[in-house]
Design a protein around this motif. Structure first.
Motif, short mmCIF file in Angstrom:
data_model
loop_
_atom_site.label_atom_id
_atom_site.label_comp_id
_atom_site.label_asym_id
_atom_site.label_seq_id
_atom_site.Cartn_x
_atom_site.Cartn_y
_atom_site.Cartn_z
N UNK A 68 0.83 -1.21 0.00
CA UNK A 68 0.00 0.00 0.00
C UNK A 68 0.87 1.26 0.00
N UNK A 69 1.93 1.25 0.79
CA UNK A 69 2.84 2.41 0.83
C UNK A 69 3.44 2.66 -0.54
N UNK A 70 3.89 1.61 -1.20
CA UNK A 70 4.50 1.75 -2.51
C UNK A 70 3.49 2.26 -3.54
N UNK A 71 2.29 1.70 -3.53
CA UNK A 71 1.26 2.15 -4.47
C UNK A 71 0.97 3.63 -4.29
N UNK A 72 0.85 4.07 -3.04
CA UNK A 72 0.53 5.48 -2.79
C UNK A 72 1.70 6.39 -3.14
N UNK A 73 2.92 5.95 -2.85
CA UNK A 73 4.10 6.77 -3.16
C UNK A 73 4.22 6.99 -4.66
N UNK A 74 3.86 5.98 -5.45
CA UNK A 74 3.94 6.08 -6.91
C UNK A 74 2.67 6.69 -7.51
N UNK A 75 1.72 7.07 -6.66
CA UNK A 75 0.51 7.72 -7.15
C UNK A 75 -0.41 6.82 -7.93
N UNK A 76 -0.43 5.54 -7.59
CA UNK A 76 -1.28 4.59 -8.31
C UNK A 76 -2.76 4.78 -7.95
N UNK A 77 -3.60 4.65 -8.95
CA UNK A 77 -5.05 4.66 -8.74
C UNK A 77 -5.48 3.20 -8.62
N UNK A 78 -5.56 2.72 -7.40
CA UNK A 78 -5.86 1.31 -7.15
C UNK A 78 -7.37 1.10 -7.13
N UNK A 79 -7.86 0.35 -8.09
CA UNK A 79 -9.28 0.06 -8.15
C UNK A 79 -9.64 -1.06 -7.17
#
Length: 248
Positions: A168-179
C-alpha cells in the motif's frame, strides 16, 4: 499513474458483483497483458535491461550469490538505500537484509524510488511521533499526499511493516489509482489492503509464496512482517514496471 494497459485490464475486473467467480478472467487478462507487452518489447527492452546490469554486491552482508543481491545492489546504486550507520553516523557497510523493515524505512525507500519531491514537504507532521524522528520529512510528504496508511491512527514509525502495508505504501508513493479488486490469494480476502495486493499481483510486482519446487502455493501472508531484502525486491520490481509503463 494512469496507464492504458493497466486500465484496460483493471476495468475488466472492476468489482461490480459479489464473490470470486471472476478470478479465472483476471488470470486470463494478466496473460493477455503479458503477451501484449511481449509484442512491444522492442520499445523498452533496452531500458529495462539497464536495470538488470547491476549485480556487484555493495554491502558486506549481501553476497554475490544471494537471491536478493541484484535488488539490493541496484537500489544502493540508485541511492534508494544506503545501509546502516553507527553511532557516529558513519556507514557500517551492512544492509542487514534479514531484518524486518520498519514503517519509516519502507516509507523512505518508496518515496525515494518514486522520486517524490521532498522539498515541498515543509509542514510539521500531524503525527506526533514524527516530530523528532529521522523520517519527519517523509511523514510530512505522506500526509501531504494523503497516503492512506498515514491517516488517522497511523502505525508507529518504528513498528515492523506488514507485507500488505508495504504494498500500500509503494502504491501510494507512486501515485497509483488502485481500483477495488479481489485478490486471488487464499489468505487475503477481507484484508484492508486486498485491492493493493491484487493490483500489484496483476502487474507482476508480487507473486506470493512458492513451495520447495518453486510452484505457487496461493498464499501471500499479508499480515506477516517483511524483511529488508524482500522489500528491496518489491521496490525494484515496482521501478521496473514504472520504467516499462512510461516507455511504452
Amino acid at each position: 499513474m494512469k496507464r492504458f494497459v493497466s486500465l484496460l485490464a483493471l476495468a475488466a475486473v472492476f468489482v461490480t458483483t459479489a464473490g470470486y467467480a471472476f478470478f479465472d478472467e483476471v488470470i486470463l487478462l494478466k496473460q493477455e497483458l503479458q503477451a501484449w507487452e511481449t509484442t512491444q518489447a522492442a520499445d523498452f527492452t533496452a531500458v529495462v535491461a539497464q536495470l538488470d546490469d547491476i549485480t556487484a554486491p555493495v554491502f558486506r552482508d549481501v553476497p554475490a550469490t544471494a537471491w536478493f543481491n541484484a535488488y539490493v545492489s541496484s537500489l544502493a546504486e540508485w541511492g534508494i538505500v544506503s545501509g546502516y550507520r553507527d553511532s557516529a553516523g558513519q556507514l557500517t557497510g551492512e544492509f542487514k537484509p534479514g531484518n524486518n523493515v520498519t514503517i519509516a524505512e519502507a516509507l523512505k525507500m518508496a518515496m525515494i524510488a518514486a522520486k517524490v519531491d521532498l522539498s515541498r514537504c515543509t509542514a510539521t507532521p500531524r503525527n506526533a511521533e514524527a516530530a523528532n524522528h529521522w523520517a519527519k520529512v517523509y511523514v510530512s510528504c505522506a500526509e501531504l499526499m494523503d497516503m492512506r496508511l498515514f491517516k488517522g491512527n497511523a502505525p508507529s514509525l518504528h513498528a515492523s511493516a506488514k507485507r500488505a502495508q508495504v504494498i500500500a505504501i509503494i502504491n501510494d508513493a507512486f501515485g497509483e489509482d488502485v481500483l477495488p479488486l479481489y485478490s486471488s490469494f487464499r489468505d487475503t480476502a477481507g484484508n484492508p489492503w486486498e485491492s493493493d495486493i491484487a493490483y500489484a499481483a496483476l502487474l507482476g510486482i508480487v507473486s506470493g509464496d512458492t513451495d520447495s519446487n518453486g510452484n505457487p502455493t496461493g498464499y501471500f501472508r499479508p499480515d506477516e512482517n517483511i524483511v529488508r531484502a524482500e522489500t528491496a525486491k518489491v521496490i525494484y520490481e515496482k521501478i521496473k514496471d514504472s520504467v516499462k509503463s512510461t516507455t511504452l
